[in-house]
Design a protein around this motif. Structure first.
Motif, short mmCIF file in Angstrom:
data_model
loop_
_atom_site.label_atom_id
_atom_site.label_comp_id
_atom_site.label_asym_id
_atom_site.label_seq_id
_atom_site.Cartn_x
_atom_site.Cartn_y
_atom_site.Cartn_z
N THR A 174 0.83 -1.21 0.00
CA THR A 174 0.00 0.00 0.00
C THR A 174 0.86 1.25 0.00
O THR A 174 0.58 2.21 -0.73
CB THR A 174 -0.93 0.01 1.22
OG1 THR A 174 -1.75 -1.17 1.19
CG2 THR A 174 -1.83 1.24 1.22
N LEU A 175 1.91 1.27 0.80
CA LEU A 175 2.80 2.43 0.83
C LEU A 175 3.46 2.65 -0.52
O LEU A 175 3.50 3.78 -1.04
CB LEU A 175 3.87 2.23 1.92
CG LEU A 175 3.39 2.33 3.37
CD1 LEU A 175 4.49 1.86 4.31
CD2 LEU A 175 2.95 3.74 3.71
N ALA B 295 -0.81 5.17 5.52
CA ALA B 295 -0.58 5.38 4.09
C ALA B 295 -1.44 6.50 3.53
O ALA B 295 -0.98 7.31 2.71
CB ALA B 295 -0.84 4.08 3.33
N THR C 253 5.05 6.20 -1.17
CA THR C 253 6.03 6.12 -0.09
C THR C 253 6.86 4.85 -0.28
O THR C 253 6.35 3.74 -0.08
CB THR C 253 5.34 6.08 1.29
OG1 THR C 253 4.58 7.29 1.47
CG2 THR C 253 6.37 5.97 2.40
#
Length: 321
Positions: A65-66, A170, A71
């Motif tokens: 997800t990051l 996130a 990210t």
């Protein structure tokens, strides 16, 4: 209670237990959570997410997800870390360690090693007073009152809570980065999701024939044009501009009104000022227009000039629908 009713009852209880646990997390988000988000946002390094057992599985999802929301993140298994993988962590990286109890032997060893190399440590744990919680620079509280497991043993509500905390982290970072749908498309070029974000009408019109007739085209030739181009439609074009549209439905309605179409031309049966979309518009916008107006084809234009047809089959084939 019969077997079927018992199954349904257990399923409902599991969902209710986990939903209550998640709802309670909203009360646990505090300034420490905010501090952790801001630290990651201003950090020049990556986020290393680690855990053991079921928490390790959650860690891999949080990493995914990051990464997909801007990210940079890497998964590091806690057991592997203390057997050689600690080198994954670079000087400017931030480590997120996930553990319900925060007191497992592997986590204790790993936390001590991380503190020794002076990287910032963020804990996602249900026990703030654990070894992990006390050693961490930031604690993201993932406390749950009980597991959905009737024996209160199998990680269920606790791992769901960890996952939700990761998602919240996130999404906060996504917002701080101003991460847009265009940015999202860069990380998701494949599959239906990516296509919704980058596929344009021009990508679809280029796949199709370009049926068109003039206003004075004989109806027989109109029928031939629609049949040959196999899109169930033709644009009526004058000076490269769309002036009308004729569909299979228009032809059927014509046949109910007259026994002979001798002498009829395109302008006699066309629908004037048809729905149209820019050739550079997103394909998903074409889908929304078709859905709104209950149509299966839409004409595309660019700077007032006819470009072609998008058919609902194009959208289905590309996975937009």
């Amino acid at each position: 209670m019969n077997k079927q009713d018992r199954i349904i009852s257990i399923a409902k209880n599991t969902i209710e237990t986990e939903s209550k646990a998640i709802a309670n997390l909203a009360h646990l988000v505090d300034q420490e959570f905010s501090g952790a988000v801001e630290y990651i946002f201003h950090s020049k390094g990556r986020v290393i997410v680690t855990g053991i057992g079921k928490s390790a599985n959650i860690a891999t999802k949080i990493v995914a997800t990051l990464n997909s929301t801007g990210t940079p993140a890497i998964f590091m298994h806690a057991a592997d870390a203390i057997h050689g993988d600690l080198g994954t962590i670079q000087e400017s990286d931030t480590v997120i360690c996930i553990s319900k109890s925060g007191n497992t032997p592997e986590i204790k060893v790993l936390v001590s090693l991380i503190k020794a190399i002076d990287n910032k440590l963020i804990a996602i744990t249900g026990n703030r007073d654990s070894f992990l919680g006390l050693q961490a620079d930031f604690v993201l509280n993932a406390y749950v009152e009980k597991e959905a497991c009737p024996n209160n043993l199998a990680p269920t509500a606790s791992t769901t809570a960890q996952l939700v905390i990761g998602d919240a982290l996130a999404m906060c970072l996504l917002d701080l980065r101003g991460f847009s749908s265009k940015d999202f498309a860069k990380f998701h070029p494949g599959g239906s999701l990516g296509k919704k974000l980058y596929l344009r009408v021009s990508n679809l019109t280029s796949l199709n024939e370009k049926p068109q007739v003039s206003p004075d085209t004989d109806v027989k030739k109109v029928i031939v044009e629609i049949s040959e181009k196999m899109l169930g439609v033709t644009a009526v074009v004058e000076n490269d501009e769309i002036v009308g549209i004729i569909t299979d439905g228009d032809l059927r309605r014509m046949l109910t009104r007259t026994d002979s179409f001798t002498g009829l031309t395109a302008k006699d049966i066309m629908t004037k000022n048809p729905k149209r979309i820019g050739n550079n518009a997103m394909a998903v916008d074409a889908m929304e227009m078709m859905d709104k107006y209950g149509i299966t084809q839409i004409l595309a234009e660019e700077k007032g000039k006819y470009c072609g047809v998008v058919h609902i089959h194009n959208l289905t084939k590309e996975g937009i629908i």
